[in-house]
Design a protein around this motif. Structure first.
Motif, PDB file in Angstrom:
ATOM      1  N   THR A  19     -34.706 -93.113 -27.097  1.00 60.21           N
ATOM      2  CA  THR A  19     -34.665 -93.934 -25.884  1.00 60.21           C
ATOM      3  C   THR A  19     -35.459 -93.240 -24.791  1.00 60.21           C
ATOM      4  O   THR A  19     -35.854 -92.074 -24.926  1.00 60.21           O
ATOM      5  N   LEU A  20     -35.677 -93.950 -23.702  1.00 69.13           N
ATOM      6  CA  LEU A  20     -36.483 -93.427 -22.592  1.00 69.13           C
ATOM      7  C   LEU A  20     -35.892 -92.122 -22.065  1.00 69.13           C
ATOM      8  O   LEU A  20     -34.715 -92.054 -21.714  1.00 69.13           O
ATOM      9  N   PHE A  21     -36.705 -91.076 -22.012  1.00 68.36           N
ATOM     10  CA  PHE A  21     -36.318 -89.773 -21.484  1.00 68.36           C
ATOM     11  C   PHE A  21     -36.111 -89.902 -19.974  1.00 68.36           C
ATOM     12  O   PHE A  21     -36.982 -90.406 -19.255  1.00 68.36           O
ATOM     13  N   GLY A  22     -34.945 -89.493 -19.508  1.00 65.03           N
ATOM     14  CA  GLY A  22     -34.611 -89.618 -18.088  1.00 65.03           C
ATOM     15  C   GLY A  22     -35.592 -88.918 -17.179  1.00 65.03           C
ATOM     16  O   GLY A  22     -35.926 -89.408 -16.101  1.00 65.03           O
ATOM     17  N   GLY A  23     -36.093 -87.761 -17.604  1.00 63.45           N
ATOM     18  CA  GLY A  23     -37.060 -87.024 -16.797  1.00 63.45           C
ATOM     19  C   GLY A  23     -38.357 -87.790 -16.604  1.00 63.45           C
ATOM     20  O   GLY A  23     -38.984 -87.722 -15.550  1.00 63.45           O
ATOM     21  N   ARG A  24     -38.764 -88.536 -17.630  1.00 68.35           N
ATOM     22  CA  ARG A  24     -39.982 -89.347 -17.512  1.00 68.35           C
ATOM     23  C   ARG A  24     -39.772 -90.460 -16.489  1.00 68.35           C
ATOM     24  O   ARG A  24     -40.621 -90.716 -15.639  1.00 68.35           O
ATOM     25  N   LEU A  25     -38.601 -91.097 -16.537  1.00 66.19           N
ATOM     26  CA  LEU A  25     -38.304 -92.158 -15.579  1.00 66.19           C
ATOM     27  C   LEU A  25     -38.268 -91.594 -14.155  1.00 66.19           C
ATOM     28  O   LEU A  25     -38.793 -92.213 -13.230  1.00 66.19           O
ATOM     29  N   LEU A  26     -37.695 -90.420 -13.979  1.00 65.14           N
ATOM     30  CA  LEU A  26     -37.654 -89.807 -12.649  1.00 65.14           C
ATOM     31  C   LEU A  26     -39.059 -89.461 -12.159  1.00 65.14           C
ATOM     32  O   LEU A  26     -39.356 -89.597 -10.970  1.00 65.14           O
ATOM     33  N   GLU A  27     -39.936 -89.047 -13.069  1.00 68.83           N
ATOM     34  CA  GLU A  27     -41.340 -88.796 -12.712  1.00 68.83           C
ATOM     35  C   GLU A  27     -41.989 -90.085 -12.199  1.00 68.83           C
ATOM     36  O   GLU A  27     -42.686 -90.086 -11.180  1.00 68.83           O
ATOM     37  N   TRP A  28     -41.755 -91.189 -12.913  1.00 65.40           N
ATOM     38  CA  TRP A  28     -42.318 -92.474 -12.499  1.00 65.40           C
ATOM     39  C   TRP A  28     -41.784 -92.879 -11.121  1.00 65.40           C
ATOM     40  O   TRP A  28     -42.521 -93.390 -10.280  1.00 65.40           O
ATOM     41  N   ILE A  29     -40.486 -92.676 -10.899  1.00 64.91           N
ATOM     42  CA  ILE A  29     -39.866 -93.049  -9.623  1.00 64.91           C
ATOM     43  C   ILE A  29     -40.437 -92.207  -8.488  1.00 64.91           C
ATOM     44  O   ILE A  29     -40.761 -92.726  -7.422  1.00 64.91           O
ATOM     45  N   ASP A  30     -40.577 -90.904  -8.704  1.00 64.45           N
ATOM     46  CA  ASP A  30     -41.120 -90.021  -7.665  1.00 64.45           C
ATOM     47  C   ASP A  30     -42.544 -90.437  -7.311  1.00 64.45           C
ATOM     48  O   ASP A  30     -42.908 -90.501  -6.139  1.00 64.45           O
ATOM     49  N   GLU A  31     -43.343 -90.750  -8.320  1.00 64.57           N
ATOM     50  CA  GLU A  31     -44.717 -91.188  -8.064  1.00 64.57           C
ATOM     51  C   GLU A  31     -44.736 -92.520  -7.318  1.00 64.57           C
ATOM     52  O   GLU A  31     -45.497 -92.693  -6.360  1.00 64.57           O
ATOM     53  N   GLU A  32     -43.906 -93.452  -7.717  1.00 63.67           N
ATOM     54  CA  GLU A  32     -43.860 -94.758  -7.057  1.00 63.67           C
ATOM     55  C   GLU A  32     -43.403 -94.612  -5.603  1.00 63.67           C
ATOM     56  O   GLU A  32     -43.933 -95.269  -4.710  1.00 63.67           O
ATOM     57  N   ALA A  33     -42.412 -93.748  -5.358  1.00 66.21           N
ATOM     58  CA  ALA A  33     -41.941 -93.508  -3.991  1.00 66.21           C
ATOM     59  C   ALA A  33     -43.060 -92.922  -3.139  1.00 66.21           C
ATOM     60  O   ALA A  33     -43.241 -93.312  -1.979  1.00 66.21           O
ATOM     61  N   ALA A  34     -43.828 -92.001  -3.714  1.00 65.27           N
ATOM     62  CA  ALA A  34     -44.950 -91.410  -2.981  1.00 65.27           C
ATOM     63  C   ALA A  34     -46.015 -92.461  -2.666  1.00 65.27           C
ATOM     64  O   ALA A  34     -46.483 -92.559  -1.528  1.00 65.27           O
ATOM     65  N   LEU A  35     -46.387 -93.250  -3.655  1.00 64.38           N
ATOM     66  CA  LEU A  35     -47.397 -94.291  -3.437  1.00 64.38           C
ATOM     67  C   LEU A  35     -46.943 -95.296  -2.378  1.00 64.38           C
ATOM     68  O   LEU A  35     -47.702 -95.677  -1.483  1.00 64.38           O
ATOM     69  N   TYR A  36     -45.687 -95.718  -2.479  1.00 65.02           N
ATOM     70  CA  TYR A  36     -45.137 -96.672  -1.513  1.00 65.02           C
ATOM     71  C   TYR A  36     -45.197 -96.087  -0.104  1.00 65.02           C
ATOM     72  O   TYR A  36     -45.610 -96.749   0.852  1.00 65.02           O
ATOM     73  N   THR A  37     -44.811 -94.813   0.039  1.00 60.73           N
ATOM     74  CA  THR A  37     -44.787 -94.168   1.348  1.00 60.73           C
ATOM     75  C   THR A  37     -46.195 -93.957   1.891  1.00 60.73           C
ATOM     76  O   THR A  37     -46.441 -94.171   3.089  1.00 60.73           O
ATOM     77  N   ILE A  38     -47.119 -93.559   1.040  1.00 60.32           N
ATOM     78  CA  ILE A  38     -48.516 -93.386   1.464  1.00 60.32           C
ATOM     79  C   ILE A  38     -49.050 -94.688   2.049  1.00 60.32           C
ATOM     80  O   ILE A  38     -49.682 -94.702   3.105  1.00 60.32           O
ATOM     81  N   ILE A  39     -48.770 -95.789   1.386  1.00 61.48           N
ATOM     82  CA  ILE A  39     -49.241 -97.092   1.871  1.00 61.48           C
ATOM     83  C   ILE A  39     -48.547 -97.466   3.175  1.00 61.48           C
ATOM     84  O   ILE A  39     -49.188 -97.924   4.121  1.00 61.48           O
ATOM     85  N   GLN A  40     -47.242 -97.258   3.267  1.00 64.83           N
ATOM     86  CA  GLN A  40     -46.506 -97.616   4.483  1.00 64.83           C
ATOM     87  C   GLN A  40     -46.935 -96.775   5.683  1.00 64.83           C
ATOM     88  O   GLN A  40     -47.098 -97.291   6.778  1.00 64.83           O
ATOM     89  N   LEU A  41     -47.082 -95.469   5.476  1.00 62.21           N
ATOM     90  CA  LEU A  41     -47.359 -94.574   6.597  1.00 62.21           C
ATOM     91  C   LEU A  41     -48.850 -94.318   6.800  1.00 62.21           C
ATOM     92  O   LEU A  41     -49.236 -93.645   7.748  1.00 62.21           O
ATOM     93  N   GLU A  42     -49.666 -94.868   5.905  1.00 66.57           N
ATOM     94  CA  GLU A  42     -51.123 -94.734   6.006  1.00 66.57           C
ATOM     95  C   GLU A  42     -51.551 -93.265   6.095  1.00 66.57           C
ATOM     96  O   GLU A  42     -52.387 -92.892   6.908  1.00 66.57           O
ATOM     97  N   ASN A  43     -50.942 -92.437   5.246  1.00 68.07           N
ATOM     98  CA  ASN A  43     -51.248 -91.012   5.202  1.00 68.07           C
ATOM     99  C   ASN A  43     -51.025 -90.529   3.773  1.00 68.07           C
ATOM    100  O   ASN A  43     -49.961 -90.755   3.206  1.00 68.07           O
ATOM    101  N   SER A  44     -52.002 -89.862   3.199  1.00 69.62           N
ATOM    102  CA  SER A  44     -51.857 -89.385   1.822  1.00 69.62           C
ATOM    103  C   SER A  44     -51.118 -88.047   1.734  1.00 69.62           C
ATOM    104  O   SER A  44     -50.814 -87.593   0.639  1.00 69.62           O
ATOM    105  N   ARG A  45     -50.812 -87.451   2.855  1.00 71.61           N
ATOM    106  CA  ARG A  45     -50.064 -86.184   2.861  1.00 71.61           C
ATOM    107  C   ARG A  45     -48.570 -86.476   2.960  1.00 71.61           C
ATOM    108  O   ARG A  45     -47.981 -86.454   4.032  1.00 71.61           O
ATOM    109  N   ILE A  46     -47.983 -86.741   1.812  1.00 69.43           N
ATOM    110  CA  ILE A  46     -46.572 -87.121   1.704  1.00 69.43           C
ATOM    111  C   ILE A  46     -45.914 -86.204   0.685  1.00 69.43           C
ATOM    112  O   ILE A  46     -46.507 -85.917  -0.348  1.00 69.43           O
ATOM    113  N   VAL A  47     -44.695 -85.758   0.971  1.00 73.67           N
ATOM    114  CA  VAL A  47     -43.945 -84.974  -0.010  1.00 73.67           C
ATOM    115  C   VAL A  47     -42.537 -85.531  -0.156  1.00 73.67           C
ATOM    116  O   VAL A  47     -42.003 -86.141   0.765  1.00 73.67           O
ATOM    117  N   THR A  48     -41.967 -85.304  -1.332  1.00 75.71           N
ATOM    118  CA  THR A  48     -40.579 -85.678  -1.588  1.00 75.71           C
ATOM    119  C   THR A  48     -39.695 -84.568  -1.050  1.00 75.71           C
ATOM    120  O   THR A  48     -39.857 -83.407  -1.422  1.00 75.71           O
TER     121      THR A  48
END
Length: 128
Positions: A19-48
């Protein structure tokens, strides 16, 4: 909640249980959160900064499609707080929820900096 992306579960995404490895799903979520935030804040310097408790409810298997949904719950001075839901498009089951993901806006020196945003903006509205 708006679902922004989809991921196809491939053999390299599986755990020994098949089944789907939880760590892989968390990687996808972290990347999606970063992309979403970059677009919202119009800045590519974003960290979790923080990801709250994760509640796994179901899983996915090879060939399934996972949808990732993000929603802003709070605009901080230099941060954005999101909630997330990952769901299995094939079974329509929620795979997991994350109540708080805090993303921080940084300046060119890597220091938190105010972003000046107070509400969700859509790119199509910026282009008017």
């Amino acid at each position: 909640m708006r679902f922004h992306s989809r991921k196809w579960v491939k053999p390299e995404d599986l755990n020994p249980n098949g089944t789907l490895f939880g760590g892989r799903l968390l990687e996808w979520i972290d990347e999606e959160a970063a992309l979403y935030t970059i677009i919202q804040l119009e800045n590519s310097r974003i960290v979790t900064k923080y990801i709250s408790e994760i509640n796994f409810m179901s899983s996915a298997k090879e060939g399934d499609i996972v949808e990732l949904g993000m929603e802003v719950t709070k605009f901080g001075k230099s941060s954005l707080t999101l909630k997330c839901e990952a769901r299995n498009k094939m079974t329509r089951e929620t795979i997991l929820t994350v109540d708080n993901i805090i993303m921080v806006n940084l300046n060119e020196h890597g220091k938190p900096t105010p972003h000046g945003k107070t509400e969700v903006e859509f790119v199509k509205d910026r282009l008017k």
